[in-house]
Design an enzyme around this catalytic site. Structure first.
Site, PDB file in Angstrom:
ATOM      1  N   TRP A 130       0.639  -1.119  -0.066  1.00 17.33           N
ATOM      2  CA  TRP A 130       0.207   0.017  -0.047  1.00 17.33           C
ATOM      3  C   TRP A 130       0.804   1.307  -0.033  1.00 17.33           C
ATOM      4  CZ3 TRP A 130      -2.156   2.435   4.717  1.00 17.33           C
ATOM      5  CH2 TRP A 130      -2.990   3.523   4.690  1.00 17.33           C
ATOM      6  N   ASP A 211      -0.836  -6.182   9.001  1.00 17.86           N
ATOM      7  CA  ASP A 211      -1.872  -4.940   8.727  1.00 17.86           C
ATOM      8  C   ASP A 211      -2.978  -5.886   8.264  1.00 17.86           C
ATOM      9  OD1 ASP A 211      -3.212  -2.625   8.088  1.00 17.86           O
ATOM     10  OD2 ASP A 211      -1.974  -2.247   6.734  1.00 17.86           O
ATOM     11  N   LYS A 246     -13.301  -0.326   6.567  1.00 20.49           N
ATOM     12  CA  LYS A 246     -13.951  -0.925   5.556  1.00 20.49           C
ATOM     13  C   LYS A 246     -15.046  -1.971   6.293  1.00 20.49           C
ATOM     14  CE  LYS A 246     -10.336   0.524   3.861  1.00 20.49           C
ATOM     15  NZ  LYS A 246      -9.381   1.300   2.925  1.00 20.49           N
TER      16      LYS A 246
HETATM   17  C1  LMR Z   1      -7.005   2.422  -0.533  1.00 20.13           C
HETATM   18  O1  LMR Z   1      -5.873   1.928  -0.268  1.00 20.13           O
HETATM   19  O2  LMR Z   1      -7.393   2.938  -1.461  1.00 20.13           O
HETATM   20  C2  LMR Z   1      -7.473   2.770   0.731  1.00 20.13           C
HETATM   21  O3  LMR Z   1      -6.712   2.021   1.841  1.00 20.13           O
HETATM   22  C3  LMR Z   1      -7.617   4.321   1.219  1.00 20.13           C
HETATM   23  C4  LMR Z   1      -6.466   5.082   1.454  1.00 20.13           C
HETATM   24  O4  LMR Z   1      -6.395   5.466   2.657  1.00 20.13           O
HETATM   25  O5  LMR Z   1      -5.421   4.789   0.632  1.00 20.13           O
END
Ligand code: LMR
Length: 396
Positions: A130, A211, A246
């Site tokens: 992420w 996570d 979520k």
């Molecule tokens: C995403 O990856 O789109 C979500 O986890 C929202 C974010 O805060 O990035």
């Protein structure tokens, strides 16, 4: 003073929502930020949350500060949801949980605590991970290193390469894992792979930092916690950051928690005292509204059922959208096989497009996704799915 600060580009994920909001094309489709949407393209308040909010309004008599770790009842039920009652009864004396401002807060607070224990400690993150993991954890001072994870060519986890790298990670280093619904790839570890990793972590004395932002969006509430429970049953130290954005739809309430399994009770008490000193210096105490709702829902069998049934239907809707998209894409063309999308889990998958193709989709069709061609599958609806599939095929 502030004239030293240059203007920054928009956030690669959140910036998409702003661009989408400004787009006047009536056919526009938002596959950007990971926010669950229903078939009307809306992010509704979950039924159990609405019912719990009514209860909260009637029963809440003060807005005085909560204890520093947050609403006590919420920590109790959240910890059970993560570890399961059976395992928790065995490790309870070594586990400490606090509420945090969302999953982001949990990640950052954990990183700050690690800094106190071992300055500049190494944390291995998956390639890719992420996007926000990097500043959230790296800016706290941790040394981020990468292990291979997603094989873009084969649209699957390259588990051999992952293991190969982890086998040479020095003892005592931490490894960031996604409990389920890997963001951004949607490619999840199987139970067998978790089992192999648990052996490897035990042998090599690695510390899992897990996570879990999508519990219930992958295979189910219990199934999605498999890796966390396995690691926590076998290893002395495990760090777990959780988001309730979520699975309770509490995005703007910033509800999250951080649970740490410590080596023994004495370390757990010391660790909690340090955690609370970290949070005191950052924001004193976490927001309470979302946590109070979780407390009410998970302490009521009736509300828990309403909540988990709705979560199940959300999970099934995403799984159906995945199959529908694959069917459309594979019917429209034979150049590329998109079947992998149906096997991936949670909110995201990579389409495997170039940045140019992604920009073409935005500029010609007003279809928004990150430059990596990650789509948030939940942004598809019965109305826009064919439009999206045809547009993707037109840029292949
Ligand atoms: C995403 O990856 O789109 C979500 O986890 C929202 C974010 O805060 O990035």
């Amino acid at each position: 003073m502030f004239n030293t600060l240059p203007l920054l580009p928009a956030d690669p994920i959140l910036g998409l929502s702003q661009a989408y909001a400004k787009d006047t094309n009536p056919l526009k489709v938002d596959l950007g930020v990971g926010v669950y949407k229903n078939d009307q393209g809306q992010t509704p308040i979950m039924q159990a949350v609405m019912l719990a909010e009514k209860i909260l309004i009637d029963k809440q008599v003060t807005k005085a500060y909560t204890p520093p770790a947050g609403v006590p009842g919420a920590n109790e039920v959240a910890t059970q949801l993560i570890f399961g009652a059976d395992l928790l009864s065995q490790i309870q004396s070594r586990v400490r949980s606090i509420q945090t401002p969302g999953g982001c807060g949990a990640l950052r607070v954990a990183a700050e605590l690690i800094q106190r224990a071992k300055k500049g400690a190494s944390l291995w993150v998956s390639t890719p991970t992420w996007a926000n993991h990097i500043p959230l954890l790296g800016n706290a001072g941790l040394t981020l290193k990468e292990y291979p994870y997603y094989d873009y060519k084969n649209h699957a986890i390259d588990f051999a390469a992952m293991k190969n790298t982890l086998q040479s990670v020095p003892a005592g280093d931490m490894v960031l894992l996604h409990a389920c619904c890997h963001n951004p790839s949607g490619a999840d570890l199987s139970k067998d792979q978790w089992n192999e990793l648990a052996d490897l972590f035990a042998e090599r004395h690695l510390i899992p930092f897990i996570d879990m932002a999508y519990q219930g969006f992958g295979d189910g509430l219990q199934e999605d916690a498999y890796g966390i429970r396995l690691m926590s049953s076998r290893l002395p130290e495990v760090i777990v950051a959780v988001s309730y954005s979520k699975n309770f739809g509490l995005y703007r309430e910033r509800a999250g928690s951080l649970s740490i399994v410590f080596a023994d009770e004495k370390q757990a008490d010391a660790g909690l005292s340090q955690l609370l000193s970290v949070t005191r210096a950052l924001y004193s105490m976490p927001p309470s509204h979302g946590a109070a709702l979780i407390d009410i829902i998970l302490h009521s069998d009736e509300l828990t059922k309403i909540w988990s049934d709705e979560l199940t239907s959300m999970r099934q809707r995403i799984a159906n959208l995945r199959s529908d998209l694959v069917r459309e894409l594979n019917q429209l063309q034979q150049k590329q096989n998109f079947s992998f999308i149906a096997n991936e889990k949670g909110m995201f998958s990579f389409l495997g497009l170039s940045v140019e193709q992604v920009h073409q989709l935005k500029n010609q069709y007003s279809i928004y996704m990150t430059d990596t061609s990650r789509i948030s599958v939940a942004g598809l609806t019965a109305n826009n799915l064919s439009y999206v599939a045809k547009a993707i095929v037109s840029v292949l």
